[in-house]
Scaffold this motif. Structure first.
Motif, PDB file in Angstrom:
ATOM      1  N   PHE B 131       0.833  -1.201   0.000  1.00  0.00           N
ATOM      2  CA  PHE B 131       0.000   0.000   0.000  1.00  0.00           C
ATOM      3  C   PHE B 131       0.875   1.261   0.000  1.00  0.00           C
ATOM      4  CE2 PHE B 131      -2.805   3.013   2.457  1.00  0.00           C
ATOM      5  CZ  PHE B 131      -3.821   3.106   1.519  1.00  0.00           C
ATOM      6  N   ARG B 132       1.925   1.221   0.814  1.00  0.00           N
ATOM      7  CA  ARG B 132       2.863   2.345   0.936  1.00  0.00           C
ATOM      8  C   ARG B 132       3.523   2.612  -0.414  1.00  0.00           C
ATOM      9  NH1 ARG B 132       5.176   0.505   5.824  1.00  0.00           N
ATOM     10  NH2 ARG B 132       6.781  -0.554   4.653  1.00  0.00           N
ATOM     11  N   ILE B 135       0.781   4.107  -2.849  1.00  0.00           N
ATOM     12  CA  ILE B 135       0.383   5.503  -2.695  1.00  0.00           C
ATOM     13  C   ILE B 135       1.582   6.440  -2.732  1.00  0.00           C
ATOM     14  CG2 ILE B 135      -1.814   5.042  -1.548  1.00  0.00           C
ATOM     15  CD1 ILE B 135      -0.575   5.980   1.042  1.00  0.00           C
ATOM     16  N   SER B 136       2.725   6.011  -2.201  1.00  0.00           N
ATOM     17  CA  SER B 136       3.878   6.918  -2.212  1.00  0.00           C
ATOM     18  C   SER B 136       4.409   7.093  -3.616  1.00  0.00           C
ATOM     19  CB  SER B 136       5.019   6.395  -1.353  1.00  0.00           C
ATOM     20  OG  SER B 136       4.647   6.382  -0.018  1.00  0.00           O
ATOM     21  N   ARG B 141       4.405  11.034  -4.591  1.00  0.00           N
ATOM     22  CA  ARG B 141       5.683  11.570  -5.085  1.00  0.00           C
ATOM     23  C   ARG B 141       5.499  12.377  -6.360  1.00  0.00           C
ATOM     24  NH1 ARG B 141       9.213   8.004  -1.944  1.00  0.00           N
ATOM     25  NH2 ARG B 141       8.487   8.927  -0.014  1.00  0.00           N
ATOM     26  N   PRO B 150       8.803  24.256   0.133  1.00  0.00           N
ATOM     27  CA  PRO B 150       9.590  23.387   1.008  1.00  0.00           C
ATOM     28  C   PRO B 150       8.671  22.297   1.568  1.00  0.00           C
ATOM     29  CG  PRO B 150       9.393  25.633   1.930  1.00  0.00           C
ATOM     30  CD  PRO B 150       8.546  25.582   0.713  1.00  0.00           C
ATOM     31  N   ASP B 151       9.239  21.184   1.970  1.00  0.00           N
ATOM     32  CA  ASP B 151       8.452  20.097   2.577  1.00  0.00           C
ATOM     33  C   ASP B 151       7.361  19.570   1.656  1.00  0.00           C
ATOM     34  OD1 ASP B 151       9.837  20.494   4.943  1.00  0.00           O
ATOM     35  OD2 ASP B 151       8.340  21.888   5.728  1.00  0.00           O
ATOM     36  N   GLU B 153       6.864  16.797   0.110  1.00  0.00           N
ATOM     37  CA  GLU B 153       6.355  15.443   0.380  1.00  0.00           C
ATOM     38  C   GLU B 153       5.510  15.392   1.642  1.00  0.00           C
ATOM     39  OE1 GLU B 153       9.434  12.539   0.137  1.00  0.00           O
ATOM     40  OE2 GLU B 153       9.593  12.759  -2.035  1.00  0.00           O
ATOM     41  N   LEU B 154       5.959  16.079   2.692  1.00  0.00           N
ATOM     42  CA  LEU B 154       5.180  16.101   3.931  1.00  0.00           C
ATOM     43  C   LEU B 154       3.822  16.760   3.692  1.00  0.00           C
ATOM     44  CD1 LEU B 154       5.245  15.401   6.980  1.00  0.00           C
ATOM     45  CD2 LEU B 154       6.025  17.732   7.407  1.00  0.00           C
ATOM     46  N   ARG B 155       3.802  17.822   2.914  1.00  0.00           N
ATOM     47  CA  ARG B 155       2.545  18.504   2.595  1.00  0.00           C
ATOM     48  C   ARG B 155       1.590  17.562   1.862  1.00  0.00           C
ATOM     49  NH1 ARG B 155       2.261  24.176   1.470  1.00  0.00           N
ATOM     50  NH2 ARG B 155       3.888  25.373   2.520  1.00  0.00           N
ATOM     51  N   GLU B 157       1.533  14.394   1.944  1.00  0.00           N
ATOM     52  CA  GLU B 157       1.076  13.331   2.851  1.00  0.00           C
ATOM     53  C   GLU B 157       0.010  13.833   3.828  1.00  0.00           C
ATOM     54  OE1 GLU B 157       4.679  11.634   4.417  1.00  0.00           O
ATOM     55  OE2 GLU B 157       5.222  10.827   2.451  1.00  0.00           O
ATOM     56  N   LEU B 158       0.140  15.060   4.295  1.00  0.00           N
ATOM     57  CA  LEU B 158      -0.885  15.595   5.204  1.00  0.00           C
ATOM     58  C   LEU B 158      -2.186  15.871   4.442  1.00  0.00           C
ATOM     59  CD1 LEU B 158       1.310  17.893   7.492  1.00  0.00           C
ATOM     60  CD2 LEU B 158       0.310  15.670   8.060  1.00  0.00           C
ATOM     61  N   ALA B 161      -3.659  12.574   4.117  1.00  0.00           N
ATOM     62  CA  ALA B 161      -4.201  12.156   5.415  1.00  0.00           C
ATOM     63  C   ALA B 161      -5.634  12.661   5.585  1.00  0.00           C
ATOM     64  CB  ALA B 161      -3.319  12.653   6.551  1.00  0.00           C
ATOM     65  N   HIS B 197      -2.939  22.617   2.228  1.00  0.00           N
ATOM     66  CA  HIS B 197      -1.811  21.732   2.550  1.00  0.00           C
ATOM     67  C   HIS B 197      -0.758  21.779   1.450  1.00  0.00           C
ATOM     68  CE1 HIS B 197      -2.843  19.743   6.248  1.00  0.00           C
ATOM     69  NE2 HIS B 197      -3.991  19.276   5.804  1.00  0.00           N
TER      70      HIS B 197
END
Lengths: 201, 201
Positions: B131-132, B135-136, B141, B150-151, B153-155, B157-158, B161, B197
């Protein structure tokens, strides 16, 4: 509910009774955590607690009721929190709710039973109903009750969705970089989003 | 990978081969959906497809590889979407991503395999890894690659989420009023949040 079997020679005396009840709940938490709702049986819980199945039924009733009791005990401290979350200043309720939910997942003592509940709820409709009652009645409705906005319940649920999804990706699926990101960085990003859901225009 | 057993009298002729492969994949999707990753066996998939287990191994390899192939087929149309999501105008990427993810859940043809993946991923680390990767690598990606923040990938992912959590509460746990709310009302609330996000300050 049936009485304990003859093997236990009747109901245990009152002093022992609390210990036995706790031992059954501990065993139930372990079994549900390890096996999930479907694969856990009252017989297995009884065996792990060193008691007869009839005693488990005597104290708690059905498997669903044992599950609900185990969940309630695991979250007793957490379930006291909604009042504090809801009763503080409304303009920081987003941060309080964010810290509360992520805090449950950061703490191994609550992460394990939470994971068990999520696993069970995703796999089984009865467990999903328990989870639904738990989060709706105990947490979401109480926060919604404080909000003076239209669609309060929907807003609280969409805020909860942000936190539930973050927990799924960070703690269960473990997607990077989210899984290893610093907690404060996540709180800084999510608190305004959750606040926006709850009180935004 | 092993060759098909003698019982199949060697590899099937080319024309039949595609059908057999599809039949195995259909059976795999059904088995994984109904039983989840852990309880599904290559033998069970083979039986449901009316072929020998060795043929399943021959075409796909291990159970994990069958799972990944079944997931990839179920999402073949969906996995073509990230480019369209990422390549449209950046100021409406939030709405496109929101409609894409909720659309997968609204459509019964993708909801069933999605539910199977979520169930499996929550219960099993191997399925979580599949699954990871899905989706990743395939979705997150590629969207992150388009963002000039900046960030990134984190953005992403949130943002994911928010959508994953909404799907959990609406389609899996079925919390009300979210479960019955009109889709457009949810899109109207989530699209700006997801956009924030991804590209917000």
């Amino acid at each position: 509910m049936s009485e304990p079997t003859a093997r236990r020679r009747g109901r245990p005396p009152r002093a022992e009774s609390g210990d036995t009840r706790d031992r059954i709940l501990d065993a139930a938490r372990e079994e549900f955590s390890e096996r999930g709702y479907e694969k856990t049986s009252v017989r297995g819980i009884a065996k792990a607690a060193g008691v007869d199945s009839a005693l488990v039924h005597h104290y708690f009733g059905t498997k669903e009721q044992v599950f609900e009791a185990a969940v309630a005990v695991a979250f007793a401290p957490a379930l006291a929190a909604p009042d504090a979350i809801a009763e503080g200043p409304l303009d920081s309720v987003g941060e309080r709710l964010t810290r509360f939910v992520l805090g449950l997942w950061e703490n191994p003592a609550t992460r394990t039973p939470l994971l068990a509940i999520v696993r069970s709820a995703v796999n089984n409709d009865t467990a999903a109903a328990v989870f639904r009652r738990l989060i709706s009645a105990q947490l979401l409705r109480r926060i919604a009750g404080r909000l003076d906005v239209p669609d309060a319940e929907l807003r609280v649920e969409l805020a909860a969705a942000q936190l539930v999804g973050t927990a799924m990706l960070r703690y269960v699926i473990k997607v990077e970089p989210l899984a290893s990101a610093d907690l404060e960085r996540i709180v800084a990003r999510l608190a305004p989003v959750v606040q926006g859901h709850l009180t935004g225009g």
